[in-house]
Enzyme design. Structure first.
Site, PDB file in Angstrom:
ATOM      1  N   ALA A   1      36.230  37.701  39.428  1.00  0.00           N
ATOM      2  CA  ALA A   1      37.729  37.888  40.037  1.00  0.00           C
ATOM      3  C   ALA A   1      38.105  36.408  40.446  1.00  0.00           C
ATOM      4  O   ALA A   1      38.197  36.113  41.642  1.00  0.00           O
ATOM      5  CB  ALA A   1      37.853  39.158  40.872  1.00  0.00           C
TER       6      ALA A   1
ATOM      7  N   GLY B   1      41.177  34.712  49.378  1.00  0.00           N
ATOM      8  CA  GLY B   1      40.109  35.483  48.558  1.00  0.00           C
ATOM      9  C   GLY B   1      40.627  36.892  47.898  1.00  0.00           C
ATOM     10  O   GLY B   1      41.592  37.436  47.843  1.00  0.00           O
ATOM     11  N   ASN B   2      39.645  37.572  47.502  1.00  0.00           N
ATOM     12  CA  ASN B   2      39.705  38.974  47.318  1.00  0.00           C
ATOM     13  C   ASN B   2      38.585  39.917  47.340  1.00  0.00           C
ATOM     14  O   ASN B   2      37.552  39.551  47.925  1.00  0.00           O
ATOM     15  CB  ASN B   2      40.186  39.032  45.603  1.00  0.00           C
ATOM     16  CG  ASN B   2      39.290  38.372  44.644  1.00  0.00           C
ATOM     17  OD1 ASN B   2      38.070  39.216  44.532  1.00  0.00           O
ATOM     18  ND2 ASN B   2      39.397  37.147  43.890  1.00  0.00           N
ATOM     19  N   TYR B   3      38.785  41.110  46.943  1.00  0.00           N
ATOM     20  CA  TYR B   3      37.660  42.009  47.410  1.00  0.00           C
ATOM     21  C   TYR B   3      36.560  42.392  46.338  1.00  0.00           C
ATOM     22  O   TYR B   3      35.729  43.115  46.640  1.00  0.00           O
ATOM     23  CB  TYR B   3      38.485  43.426  47.398  1.00  0.00           C
ATOM     24  CG  TYR B   3      39.483  43.784  48.593  1.00  0.00           C
ATOM     25  CD1 TYR B   3      39.087  43.415  49.934  1.00  0.00           C
ATOM     26  CD2 TYR B   3      40.909  44.000  48.338  1.00  0.00           C
ATOM     27  CE1 TYR B   3      39.752  43.585  50.963  1.00  0.00           C
ATOM     28  CE2 TYR B   3      41.608  44.114  49.369  1.00  0.00           C
ATOM     29  CZ  TYR B   3      41.234  43.865  50.736  1.00  0.00           C
ATOM     30  OH  TYR B   3      42.187  44.115  51.628  1.00  0.00           O
ATOM     31  N   SER B   4      36.555  41.345  45.514  1.00  0.00           N
ATOM     32  CA  SER B   4      35.457  41.755  44.482  1.00  0.00           C
ATOM     33  C   SER B   4      34.183  41.614  45.261  1.00  0.00           C
ATOM     34  O   SER B   4      33.931  40.481  46.137  1.00  0.00           O
ATOM     35  CB  SER B   4      35.470  40.412  43.386  1.00  0.00           C
ATOM     36  OG  SER B   4      34.381  40.432  42.668  1.00  0.00           O
TER      37      SER B   4
END
Ligand code: C5P
Length: 275
Positions: free
Chosen positions: A151, A83-86
């Site tokens: 994102a 995943g990512n930090y969005s």
């Protein structure tokens, strides 16, 4: 005295600096309507000013707008993902602001913990880039505009294990990643005459060149650039600092604002293209 007090004035300045509009009668009006600065205006006048204010804010009446927001999660096995930090905050602020200006919004949201408030937001929750792609491709043909704020993960694991992957007793582990579809570019490819497509570019270096490349490659009408080099911009913050670059190559830089304030700037630009 309360109105003139430095604390009140400081608060008003702070609100202004975050891009909020404060309704104040012009100096001349003050003289004719008010006994003194800070005195409450007649209620009828307040209602009239508010009516005018909100009428000028309805720029997207009945427009259908598709917005993608948040991260995507790409499953590795039943308990792990890439995943990512969005946080989804920018996309959700855009959805609320568009709905507030009269639009019918379809918000395609990756996994985030945010709530939607406005009744004219139809929310579709998705998890992976693949799910987001299908939801966006289905919604966009009916829309007047798309704002692609999500994102999206560029890659996903080639295989999703159906059972939890066990720790190897020794040695390394390799995950093979395969590319996801580019949702923005796919919508850009099916964009009809009159439809507007807006993308985002979060960059760490050579910001303008990268953003301009994406604008062209994805067939966008304008791109919202934010740099991770700017304090208070990007992931998880409540503020953002953007530059809008349009198809004509014109770049407009905005000051640091709340994500709600930034949403209004983006909508103002969008509204000029939708007319
Ligand atoms: O290429 P990059 O990911 O930096 O481009 C950012 C823009 O493209 C954003 O508007 C983002 O939402 C969109 N995008 C997308 N699908 C992808 C990758 C990016 O819609 N797979």
């Amino acid at each position: 005295d309360m109105f003139a007090h430095p604390s009140t004035q400081q608060n008003l300045d702070r609100l202004r600096s975050f891009g909020n509009r404060i309704i104040e009668p012009a100096e001349g009006e003050l003289a004719s309507h008010l006994v003194g600065k800070g005195r409450m205006e007649e209620p009828d006048k307040i209602v009239a000013v508010l009516d005018d204010f909100f009428a000028s804010q309805i720029q997207l009446e009945k427009k259908k707008i598709v917005i993608t927001a948040g991260p995507t999660y790409e499953k590795i096995d039943p308990v792990r993902f890439i995943g990512n930090y969005s946080s989804g905050k920018m996309g959700f602020a855009l959805a609320e602001a568009c709905a507030g200006q009269g639009a019918e919004v379809t918000l395609i949201a990756g996994p985030v913990s945010l709530k939607t408030v406005h009744p004219n937001i139809k929310r579709i929750d998705v998890e992976s880039a693949e799910e987001m792609y299908h939801a966006a491709m289905e919604a966009f043909p009916e829309a007047d505009a798309g704002i692609l704020c999500a994102a999206v993960a560029d890659y996903r694991p080639d295989v999703q294990a159906t059972e939890k992957i066990k720790r190897e007793t020794k040695g390394e582990m390799t995950l093979l990643l395969v590319p996801n579809k580019d949702i923005a570019a796919s919508l850009g490819a099916i964009k009809r005459e009159g439809q507007i497509l807006v993308g985002f570019a979060l960059e760490t270096n050579d910001e303008t060149a990268h953003a301009e490349g994406k604008l062209k490659r994805k067939n966008l009408d304008f791109i919202v650039l934010n740099s991770l080099r700017d304090a208070g911009a990007g992931f998880r913050c409540d503020t953002n600092k953007i530059t809008i670059i349009d198809k004509e190559g014109e770049a407009t830089a905005y000051p640091l604002k709340s994500k709600q304030g930034v949403a209004v700037d983006i909508i103002n630009k969008l509204a000029t293209l939708l007319k």
